[in-house]
Design a protein around this motif. Structure first.
Motif, PDB file in Angstrom:
ATOM      1  N   ARG A 140       0.834  -1.210   0.000  1.00 38.87           N
ATOM      2  CA  ARG A 140       0.000   0.000   0.000  1.00 38.87           C
ATOM      3  C   ARG A 140       0.869   1.260   0.000  1.00 38.87           C
ATOM      4  NH1 ARG A 140      -3.635   1.601   4.719  1.00 38.87           N
ATOM      5  NH2 ARG A 140      -3.834   3.789   4.251  1.00 38.87           N
ATOM      6  N   ALA A 141       1.921   1.259   0.788  1.00 38.56           N
ATOM      7  CA  ALA A 141       2.828   2.406   0.819  1.00 38.56           C
ATOM      8  C   ALA A 141       3.498   2.595  -0.544  1.00 38.56           C
ATOM      9  CB  ALA A 141       3.869   2.220   1.908  1.00 38.56           C
ATOM     10  N   ALA A 142       3.861   1.502  -1.207  1.00 35.33           N
ATOM     11  CA  ALA A 142       4.525   1.577  -2.504  1.00 35.33           C
ATOM     12  C   ALA A 142       3.599   2.132  -3.587  1.00 35.33           C
ATOM     13  CB  ALA A 142       5.045   0.205  -2.902  1.00 35.33           C
ATOM     14  N   ARG A 143       2.290   1.944  -3.444  1.00 35.58           N
ATOM     15  CA  ARG A 143       1.339   2.452  -4.451  1.00 35.58           C
ATOM     16  C   ARG A 143       1.372   3.971  -4.563  1.00 35.58           C
ATOM     17  NH1 ARG A 143      -2.719  -1.503  -2.553  1.00 35.58           N
ATOM     18  NH2 ARG A 143      -3.632   0.201  -1.393  1.00 35.58           N
ATOM     19  N   SER A 144       1.778   4.657  -3.515  1.00 34.95           N
ATOM     20  CA  SER A 144       1.816   6.122  -3.570  1.00 34.95           C
ATOM     21  C   SER A 144       3.050   6.633  -4.308  1.00 34.95           C
ATOM     22  CB  SER A 144       1.784   6.710  -2.160  1.00 34.95           C
ATOM     23  OG  SER A 144       2.995   6.419  -1.486  1.00 34.95           O
ATOM     24  N   PHE A 145       3.977   5.748  -4.628  1.00 36.98           N
ATOM     25  CA  PHE A 145       5.221   6.172  -5.262  1.00 36.98           C
ATOM     26  C   PHE A 145       4.997   6.826  -6.623  1.00 36.98           C
ATOM     27  CE2 PHE A 145       8.798   5.129  -8.115  1.00 36.98           C
ATOM     28  CZ  PHE A 145       9.767   5.913  -7.514  1.00 36.98           C
ATOM     29  N   GLU A 146       4.293   6.160  -7.513  1.00 41.85           N
ATOM     30  CA  GLU A 146       4.083   6.696  -8.869  1.00 41.85           C
ATOM     31  C   GLU A 146       3.385   8.059  -8.854  1.00 41.85           C
ATOM     32  OE1 GLU A 146       5.428   5.712 -11.681  1.00 41.85           O
ATOM     33  OE2 GLU A 146       6.397   4.031 -10.668  1.00 41.85           O
ATOM     34  N   PRO A 147       2.273   8.216  -8.114  1.00 44.65           N
ATOM     35  CA  PRO A 147       1.642   9.550  -8.076  1.00 44.65           C
ATOM     36  C   PRO A 147       2.549  10.624  -7.482  1.00 44.65           C
ATOM     37  CG  PRO A 147       0.139   7.889  -7.205  1.00 44.65           C
ATOM     38  CD  PRO A 147       1.472   7.214  -7.418  1.00 44.65           C
ATOM     39  N   THR A 148       3.389  10.245  -6.541  1.00 40.88           N
ATOM     40  CA  THR A 148       4.315  11.205  -5.944  1.00 40.88           C
ATOM     41  C   THR A 148       5.299  11.715  -6.983  1.00 40.88           C
ATOM     42  OG1 THR A 148       4.146  10.227  -3.747  1.00 40.88           O
ATOM     43  CG2 THR A 148       6.146  11.466  -4.211  1.00 40.88           C
ATOM     44  N   VAL A 149       5.922  10.808  -7.705  1.00 35.70           N
ATOM     45  CA  VAL A 149       6.893  11.193  -8.723  1.00 35.70           C
ATOM     46  C   VAL A 149       6.201  11.942  -9.863  1.00 35.70           C
ATOM     47  CG1 VAL A 149       8.591  10.302 -10.374  1.00 35.70           C
ATOM     48  CG2 VAL A 149       8.436   9.311  -8.094  1.00 35.70           C
ATOM     49  N   ALA A 150       5.012  11.487 -10.239  1.00 33.88           N
ATOM     50  CA  ALA A 150       4.268  12.148 -11.321  1.00 33.88           C
ATOM     51  C   ALA A 150       3.951  13.601 -10.993  1.00 33.88           C
ATOM     52  CB  ALA A 150       2.975  11.378 -11.611  1.00 33.88           C
ATOM     53  N   ALA A 151       3.691  13.899  -9.722  1.00 33.46           N
ATOM     54  CA  ALA A 151       3.374  15.278  -9.334  1.00 33.46           C
ATOM     55  C   ALA A 151       4.534  16.210  -9.651  1.00 33.46           C
ATOM     56  CB  ALA A 151       3.030  15.338  -7.844  1.00 33.46           C
ATOM     57  N   TYR A 152       5.741  15.760  -9.448  1.00 29.78           N
ATOM     58  CA  TYR A 152       6.908  16.592  -9.754  1.00 29.78           C
ATOM     59  C   TYR A 152       7.113  16.708 -11.263  1.00 29.78           C
ATOM     60  CZ  TYR A 152       7.969  16.732  -4.828  1.00 29.78           C
ATOM     61  OH  TYR A 152       7.893  16.969  -3.477  1.00 29.78           O
ATOM     62  N   ALA A 153       6.963  15.601 -11.977  1.00 37.07           N
ATOM     63  CA  ALA A 153       7.106  15.646 -13.439  1.00 37.07           C
ATOM     64  C   ALA A 153       6.081  16.603 -14.037  1.00 37.07           C
ATOM     65  CB  ALA A 153       6.956  14.245 -14.024  1.00 37.07           C
ATOM     66  N   GLU A 154       4.843  16.528 -13.563  1.00 40.90           N
ATOM     67  CA  GLU A 154       3.789  17.419 -14.062  1.00 40.90           C
ATOM     68  C   GLU A 154       4.083  18.882 -13.745  1.00 40.90           C
ATOM     69  OE1 GLU A 154       0.151  15.875 -12.397  1.00 40.90           O
ATOM     70  OE2 GLU A 154       0.440  13.953 -13.422  1.00 40.90           O
ATOM     71  N   ALA A 155       4.806  19.132 -12.670  1.00 38.71           N
ATOM     72  CA  ALA A 155       5.158  20.502 -12.285  1.00 38.71           C
ATOM     73  C   ALA A 155       6.433  20.979 -12.989  1.00 38.71           C
ATOM     74  CB  ALA A 155       5.319  20.594 -10.768  1.00 38.71           C
ATOM     75  N   GLY A 156       7.001  20.143 -13.866  1.00 39.21           N
ATOM     76  CA  GLY A 156       8.140  20.557 -14.665  1.00 39.21           C
ATOM     77  C   GLY A 156       9.511  20.251 -14.090  1.00 39.21           C
ATOM     78  N   TYR A 157       9.573  19.361 -13.110  1.00 38.67           N
ATOM     79  CA  TYR A 157      10.855  18.992 -12.514  1.00 38.67           C
ATOM     80  C   TYR A 157      11.403  17.731 -13.168  1.00 38.67           C
ATOM     81  CZ  TYR A 157       9.694  22.253  -8.750  1.00 38.67           C
ATOM     82  OH  TYR A 157       9.372  23.371  -8.028  1.00 38.67           O
ATOM     83  N   ASP A 158      12.729  17.596 -13.130  1.00 44.06           N
ATOM     84  CA  ASP A 158      13.390  16.356 -13.526  1.00 44.06           C
ATOM     85  C   ASP A 158      13.576  15.526 -12.260  1.00 44.06           C
ATOM     86  OD1 ASP A 158      13.666  17.203 -16.178  1.00 44.06           O
ATOM     87  OD2 ASP A 158      15.602  18.144 -15.765  1.00 44.06           O
ATOM     88  N   THR A 159      13.622  14.208 -12.423  1.00 43.02           N
ATOM     89  CA  THR A 159      13.823  13.353 -11.259  1.00 43.02           C
ATOM     90  C   THR A 159      15.126  12.584 -11.398  1.00 43.02           C
ATOM     91  OG1 THR A 159      12.497  11.585 -12.237  1.00 43.02           O
ATOM     92  CG2 THR A 159      11.367  13.111 -10.760  1.00 43.02           C
ATOM     93  N   CYS A 160      15.728  12.310 -10.268  1.00 42.95           N
ATOM     94  CA  CYS A 160      16.978  11.551 -10.199  1.00 42.95           C
ATOM     95  C   CYS A 160      16.803  10.498  -9.113  1.00 42.95           C
ATOM     96  CB  CYS A 160      18.132  12.492  -9.859  1.00 42.95           C
ATOM     97  SG  CYS A 160      19.719  11.664  -9.640  1.00 42.95           S
TER      98      CYS A 160
END
Length: 182
Positions: A140-160
């Motif tokens: 259940r905790a792992a399911r929040s990972f994708e939406p978390t990362v997507a929020a930054y991508a949608e806001a124009g950030y790069d991820t590392c």
């Protein structure tokens, strides 16, 4: 415009973010703790009732407000400043949960930018531990990972992605990325 002084460390719950931030803080770097966890701990200590399980909308509104305050207060800290989660993912989770997003929330996120690179801790089952504040099972905790990362991508950030290594090596990795212009 992005703020090259402010770095976000985000990702899955229980993936070692707080441990990484604590290690950075122990080395003398400026660190801003996770706002939502701090709020839950404060509410428990004072007998409050502002929890995600009692009033999710009010809780998230307060989390956004406190993230804004933390960002503004961090202007006075020596750079670089490392944040344990940040405003964009609050808004992403609010959207995902169907909560009301106020215009002020969106404005706050647009006006308070972080460094372009956001450091991401992937789900890490080998170190995941349930405790008093982290009650969800790993999946259940792992399911929040994708939406978390997507929020930054949608806001124009790069991820590392921060590699799954001992904390000293994760610290070295993050610091090398900063030196390389992350």
């Amino acid at each position: 415009m992005n703020n090259p002084r402010f770095y976000v460390i985000t990702g899955a719950s229980g993936a070692g973010k707080s441990t990484l931030l604590k290690a950075l803080g122990n080395l003398g770097y400026s660190v801003v703790p996770e706002v939502a966890l701090t709020l839950v701990q404060e509410q428990e200590q004072c007998g409050g009732d502002l929890f995600p399980w009692t009033n999710l909308q009010a809780f998230m509104d307060e989390v956004v407000a406190r993230n804004v305050q933390a960002y503004d207060a961090a202007q006075a800290l020596p750079p670089p400043v490392f944040f344990d989660r940040a405003i964009p993912e609050c808004l992403g989770h609010m959207r995902l949960l169907g909560l009301e997003l106020k215009a002020a929330h969106e404005a706050a996120s647009g006006q308070r930018r972080y460094a372009n690179t956001v450091f991401v801790a992937e789900p890490w089952p080998e170190i995941y531990v349930c405790d008093r504040w982290r009650r969800a099972p790993f999946d259940r905790a792992a399911r929040s990972f994708e939406p978390t990362v997507a929020a930054y991508a949608e806001a124009g950030y790069d991820t590392c992605v921060v590699p799954r290594l001992p904390v000293e090596e994760r610290v070295a990795f993050v610091l090398r990325q900063l030196e390389a212009g992350a």
